[in-house]
Write a protein that holds these residues in place. Sequence first.
Motif, mmCIF file in Angstrom:
data_model
loop_
_atom_site.group_PDB
_atom_site.id
_atom_site.type_symbol
_atom_site.label_atom_id
_atom_site.label_comp_id
_atom_site.label_asym_id
_atom_site.label_seq_id
_atom_site.Cartn_x
_atom_site.Cartn_y
_atom_site.Cartn_z
ATOM 1 N N ASP A 19 0.855 -1.185 0.000
ATOM 2 C CA ASP A 19 0.000 0.000 0.000
ATOM 3 C C ASP A 19 0.895 1.239 0.000
ATOM 4 O OD1 ASP A 19 -1.868 1.956 0.258
ATOM 5 O OD2 ASP A 19 -2.731 1.216 2.133
ATOM 6 N N MET A 20 0.957 1.930 -1.131
ATOM 7 C CA MET A 20 1.819 3.105 -1.264
ATOM 8 C C MET A 20 1.403 4.240 -0.333
ATOM 9 S SD MET A 20 2.051 3.112 -5.448
ATOM 10 C CE MET A 20 2.853 4.706 -5.516
ATOM 11 N N MET A 21 0.137 4.241 0.092
ATOM 12 C CA MET A 21 -0.360 5.307 0.966
ATOM 13 C C MET A 21 0.315 5.294 2.331
ATOM 14 S SD MET A 21 -2.734 6.954 -0.817
ATOM 15 C CE MET A 21 -4.000 7.646 0.220
ATOM 16 N N ARG A 22 0.897 4.163 2.707
ATOM 17 C CA ARG A 22 1.516 4.058 4.020
ATOM 18 C C ARG A 22 2.921 4.665 4.068
ATOM 19 N NH1 ARG A 22 -1.035 0.438 7.518
ATOM 20 N NH2 ARG A 22 -2.827 -0.627 6.597
ATOM 21 N N PHE A 23 3.481 4.954 2.918
ATOM 22 C CA PHE A 23 4.822 5.533 2.881
ATOM 23 C C PHE A 23 4.759 7.037 3.139
ATOM 24 C CE2 PHE A 23 8.319 7.397 0.235
ATOM 25 C CZ PHE A 23 9.350 7.049 1.091
ATOM 26 N N ALA A 24 5.686 7.540 3.955
ATOM 27 C CA ALA A 24 5.701 8.966 4.327
ATOM 28 C C ALA A 24 6.336 9.793 3.204
ATOM 29 C CB ALA A 24 6.452 9.158 5.642
ATOM 30 N N PHE A 25 5.627 9.873 2.091
ATOM 31 C CA PHE A 25 6.169 10.594 0.942
ATOM 32 C C PHE A 25 6.375 12.084 1.209
ATOM 33 C CE2 PHE A 25 5.859 12.748 -3.178
ATOM 34 C CZ PHE A 25 6.862 12.093 -3.864
ATOM 35 N N PRO A 26 5.460 12.767 1.928
ATOM 36 C CA PRO A 26 5.716 14.190 2.233
ATOM 37 C C PRO A 26 7.023 14.402 2.993
ATOM 38 C CG PRO A 26 3.417 13.655 2.660
ATOM 39 C CD PRO A 26 4.116 12.355 2.389
ATOM 40 N N LEU A 27 7.349 13.469 3.883
ATOM 41 C CA LEU A 27 8.612 13.588 4.619
ATOM 42 C C LEU A 27 9.794 13.426 3.671
ATOM 43 C CD1 LEU A 27 10.039 13.919 7.309
ATOM 44 C CD2 LEU A 27 9.852 11.440 7.649
ATOM 45 N N LEU A 28 9.655 12.543 2.689
ATOM 46 C CA LEU A 28 10.726 12.378 1.702
ATOM 47 C C LEU A 28 10.944 13.658 0.904
ATOM 48 C CD1 LEU A 28 12.762 10.644 0.141
ATOM 49 C CD2 LEU A 28 10.866 9.892 -1.318
ATOM 50 N N THR A 29 9.851 14.293 0.477
ATOM 51 C CA THR A 29 9.999 15.543 -0.266
ATOM 52 C C THR A 29 10.613 16.639 0.608
ATOM 53 O OG1 THR A 29 7.728 16.201 0.299
ATOM 54 C CG2 THR A 29 8.052 15.008 -1.767
ATOM 55 N N VAL A 41 9.580 20.600 -5.312
ATOM 56 C CA VAL A 41 9.432 19.160 -5.046
ATOM 57 C C VAL A 41 8.141 18.867 -4.287
ATOM 58 C CG1 VAL A 41 11.924 18.768 -5.031
ATOM 59 C CG2 VAL A 41 10.753 19.264 -2.884
ATOM 60 N N PHE A 42 7.627 19.858 -3.541
ATOM 61 C CA PHE A 42 6.387 19.632 -2.796
ATOM 62 C C PHE A 42 5.198 19.424 -3.721
ATOM 63 C CE2 PHE A 42 8.915 22.077 0.350
ATOM 64 C CZ PHE A 42 8.976 21.106 1.330
ATOM 65 N N LEU A 43 5.315 19.881 -4.971
ATOM 66 C CA LEU A 43 4.225 19.684 -5.924
ATOM 67 C C LEU A 43 4.050 18.214 -6.288
ATOM 68 C CD1 LEU A 43 4.852 22.700 -8.343
ATOM 69 C CD2 LEU A 43 3.298 22.565 -6.384
ATOM 70 N N ALA A 44 5.072 17.401 -5.966
ATOM 71 C CA ALA A 44 4.971 15.974 -6.272
ATOM 72 C C ALA A 44 4.064 15.239 -5.292
ATOM 73 C CB ALA A 44 6.362 15.345 -6.259
ATOM 74 N N ILE A 45 3.769 15.854 -4.140
ATOM 75 C CA ILE A 45 2.983 15.171 -3.114
ATOM 76 C C ILE A 45 1.577 14.810 -3.602
ATOM 77 C CG2 ILE A 45 1.962 15.398 -0.811
ATOM 78 C CD1 ILE A 45 4.377 17.068 -0.007
ATOM 79 N N PRO A 46 0.798 15.771 -4.130
ATOM 80 C CA PRO A 46 -0.541 15.374 -4.597
ATOM 81 C C PRO A 46 -0.495 14.372 -5.743
ATOM 82 C CG PRO A 46 -0.018 17.629 -5.263
ATOM 83 C CD PRO A 46 1.010 17.222 -4.274
ATOM 84 N N VAL A 47 0.539 14.476 -6.585
ATOM 85 C CA VAL A 47 0.661 13.522 -7.690
ATOM 86 C C VAL A 47 0.884 12.116 -7.136
ATOM 87 C CG1 VAL A 47 2.017 12.880 -9.721
ATOM 88 C CG2 VAL A 47 1.574 15.291 -9.220
ATOM 89 N N TYR A 62 0.045 10.882 -4.179
ATOM 90 C CA TYR A 62 -1.123 10.318 -3.520
ATOM 91 C C TYR A 62 -2.245 10.010 -4.511
ATOM 92 C CZ TYR A 62 0.820 10.855 1.094
ATOM 93 O OH TYR A 62 1.615 10.715 2.196
ATOM 94 N N ALA A 63 -2.288 10.735 -5.616
ATOM 95 C CA ALA A 63 -3.270 10.404 -6.646
ATOM 96 C C ALA A 63 -2.947 9.040 -7.256
ATOM 97 C CB ALA A 63 -3.275 11.488 -7.730
ATOM 98 N N VAL A 64 -1.666 8.818 -7.529
ATOM 99 C CA VAL A 64 -1.248 7.525 -8.078
ATOM 100 C C VAL A 64 -1.455 6.411 -7.051
ATOM 101 C CG1 VAL A 64 0.728 6.206 -8.947
ATOM 102 C CG2 VAL A 64 0.418 8.593 -9.638
#
Length: 285
Positions: free
Chosen positions: A217-227, A247-253, A255-257
């Motif tokens: 489940d990709m949603m469980r990864f802390a992607f905002p923290l990575l950015t 790079v913060f613009l990648a966050i909504p992309v 989570y959409a994916v």
Amino acid sequence: MNIEIANRLVNLRKQNSLSQEALAEKLGISRQAVSKWERAEASPDTDNLILLSRIYGISMDELLRTEDEIPMPENAEMPEIEEAVPAPAGDGGPFSGDAAETAADGRWNTPEYVHIGLDGIHCKDKDSEVHVGWKGIHVVDTEDEVHVDSNGVYVNGEKYDGRYLWELARPEFPFAVLVIAAFIVIGVLTGAWHPAWVILLTIPLWHTCLEAFRKRDMMRFAFPLLTFLIFLLLGIFKGLWHPGWLVFLAIPVYYAVADYFRRLKKERTKEDNQGENYKEEDSSL
């Protein structure tokens, strides 16, 4: 390549009812590459040798067996060693390109050997051998053999699924302790408490990454923290606070994916459950 080995490759392909195109497709290479092997104009690299042995159901010793001796240059300077290790006749070594030349010039006769080239990195000593290539990792020692590629993890010829890897990297691994210890060591020895504190952000990244893979489940990864970590690195080390903030613009992309794949997974699970229910109903009738 030795003409005897080239002829063996031709015979094995024909015995398995494979055309050059079909074999090339299985190996993920061009038909021309297979043709060159069979004409002894080129040699398959380590990864392809391993795949060929699996496809034909034979060992690499059988695949590369030859009666010819490896030629030695007349003026080769060999290091003084107590014992010489014989050149392997199919032990997974990289017999292509620069690696073929190093095998031919006698360096395989030394207890230790290192090759770095476009085909990968190959290291050998008296007791073990490691090859890291584009298609996988192959490790052999006196007791075990491990191969990791896109087809899975093989330990002594036995295939393991992904759960085996997660057993090796379960949450009990003291990653946080190691990171904190590294932070303290860097701070004490160099005085670089800033920006060394940035490495502390890798702790939640590590654990959420493992959780995401376990749960698929990709949603469980802390992607905002990575950015945020990438933003800090760009700003601190390169001074690129602007345009680093992009790079913060990648966050909504992201989570959409992630949401798309989560819904797709739920739909497939629902379809599988419905299929099992239909089978149970049919069997009951």
